[in-house]
Design a protein around this motif. Structure first.
Motif, PDB file in Angstrom:
ATOM      1  N   PRO A   1       0.809  -1.315  -0.012  1.00 50.50           N
ATOM      2  CA  PRO A   1      -0.191   0.091  -0.150  1.00 50.50           C
ATOM      3  C   PRO A   1       0.757   1.193   0.096  1.00 50.50           C
ATOM      4  O   PRO A   1       0.382   2.366  -0.482  1.00 50.50           O
ATOM      5  N   GLU A   2       2.190   1.211   0.356  1.00 47.11           N
ATOM      6  CA  GLU A   2       2.985   2.403   0.443  1.00 47.11           C
ATOM      7  C   GLU A   2       3.535   2.594  -1.039  1.00 47.11           C
ATOM      8  O   GLU A   2       4.141   3.658  -1.101  1.00 47.11           O
ATOM      9  N   ASN A   3       3.376   1.572  -1.901  1.00 52.07           N
ATOM     10  CA  ASN A   3       4.122   2.007  -3.086  1.00 52.07           C
ATOM     11  C   ASN A   3       3.312   2.638  -4.334  1.00 52.07           C
ATOM     12  O   ASN A   3       2.451   2.146  -5.161  1.00 52.07           O
ATOM     13  N   THR A   4       3.142   3.912  -4.052  1.00 51.11           N
ATOM     14  CA  THR A   4       2.359   4.935  -4.882  1.00 51.11           C
ATOM     15  C   THR A   4       2.481   4.768  -6.338  1.00 51.11           C
ATOM     16  O   THR A   4       1.587   4.769  -7.018  1.00 51.11           O
ATOM     17  N   ALA A   5       3.730   4.628  -6.854  1.00 58.89           N
ATOM     18  CA  ALA A   5       4.198   4.286  -8.078  1.00 58.89           C
ATOM     19  C   ALA A   5       3.476   3.211  -8.730  1.00 58.89           C
ATOM     20  O   ALA A   5       2.857   3.264  -9.934  1.00 58.89           O
ATOM     21  N   SER A   6       3.290   1.839  -8.009  1.00 54.10           N
ATOM     22  CA  SER A   6       2.789   0.899  -8.659  1.00 54.10           C
ATOM     23  C   SER A   6       1.307   0.793  -8.700  1.00 54.10           C
ATOM     24  O   SER A   6       0.462   0.443  -9.289  1.00 54.10           O
ATOM     25  N   LEU A   7       0.851   1.470  -7.700  1.00 49.59           N
ATOM     26  CA  LEU A   7      -0.507   1.804  -7.372  1.00 49.59           C
ATOM     27  C   LEU A   7      -1.119   2.608  -8.549  1.00 49.59           C
ATOM     28  O   LEU A   7      -2.263   2.352  -9.005  1.00 49.59           O
ATOM     29  N   ARG A   8      -0.200   3.447  -9.048  1.00 47.26           N
ATOM     30  CA  ARG A   8      -0.580   4.271 -10.379  1.00 47.26           C
ATOM     31  C   ARG A   8      -0.721   3.338 -11.476  1.00 47.26           C
ATOM     32  O   ARG A   8      -1.577   3.514 -12.135  1.00 47.26           O
ATOM     33  N   VAL A   9       0.100   2.580 -11.440  1.00 46.61           N
ATOM     34  CA  VAL A   9       0.099   1.555 -12.657  1.00 46.61           C
ATOM     35  C   VAL A   9      -1.121   0.873 -12.770  1.00 46.61           C
ATOM     36  O   VAL A   9      -1.929   0.895 -13.923  1.00 46.61           O
ATOM     37  N   VAL A  10      -1.684   0.407 -11.794  1.00 39.89           N
ATOM     38  CA  VAL A  10      -3.047  -0.423 -11.710  1.00 39.89           C
ATOM     39  C   VAL A  10      -4.229   0.439 -11.960  1.00 39.89           C
ATOM     40  O   VAL A  10      -5.423   0.269 -12.442  1.00 39.89           O
TER      41      VAL A  10
END
Length: 205
Positions: A148-157
């Motif tokens: 949940p802290e990985n904002t860059a990967s959250l932006r990918v999905v």
């Protein structure tokens, strides 16, 4: 075999300046150097062994790992790609946890170098891989699990319009401890994913 069949080595997959191809022995040194150069960028998201005996990525040759990856391809248990930008290796993407039978599912994990981040490489690479899973492997479901802290990967999905299925507590040992992950899913009937990305996806997270 997880899929009940051998996976034929896929041809390179490409969209614009971004492409995926199966990892080869000659990629060992470029990948090792990227891992060394990106220690600060990647360490927070890297899998570790609970025993503390993990090998620091980039500290040893990648050749044995690449041989293992290619064995997984032949065994039908995984598809290991390198990510290229303008025909230069800039990261990795793996399709894993392949399941046939009644499940017809897989997972995707990936990383790219910090020096090319923010150029839409990761979403494009993931979309290419998902379309391969759905159209070539014929599977029904793809999962991506993200801290949940990985904002860059959250932006990918988010760009891909993937659906959240909630949090998996203490799911994977990452950076020295058991870490929670958010699970995001897409189904074959929701694709094609590259076309969705080009249309602007749509947040479903």
């Amino acid at each position: 075999m997880p899929l009940g069949r051998v996976i034929e080595e896929p041809v390179p997959l490409a969209a614009g300046r971004v492409s995926l191809r199966v990892v080869r022995p000659r990629d060992a040194e470029p990948l090792r150097q990227l891992l060394v150069n990106n220690r600060g960028w990647l360490q927070r998201w890297e899998a570790t062994h609970p025993s503390g005996r993990s090998v620091v990525p980039g500290s040893t040759s990648m050749r044995p790992t690449i041989r293992l990856y290619r064995k997984q391809l032949k065994a039908g248990s995984g598809v290991p790609f390198v990510v290229l930008f303008d025909n230069t290796v800039v990261g990795q993407l793996s399709i894993s946890e392949l399941s046939g039978g009644a499940l017809q599912s897989s997972q995707i994990g990936y990383w790219i170098s910090e020096h090319v981040a923010g150029q839409g490489i990761a979403p494009t690479a993931v979309a290419l891989a998902m379309d391969y899973v759905f159209t070539v492997l014929g599977l029904h479901r793809v999962e991506i699990c993200i801290r949940p802290e990985n904002t860059a990967s959250l932006r990918v999905v988010e760009k891909l319009g993937m659906r959240s299925e909630g949090r998996r507590n203490a799911y994977i040992h990452i950076d020295g401890d058991w870490r929670d992950h958010e699970c995001f899913v897409a189904l074959r009937e929701e694709g094609p994913m590259l076309a969705r990305l080009e249309r602007g996806g749509g947040s479903r997270v």
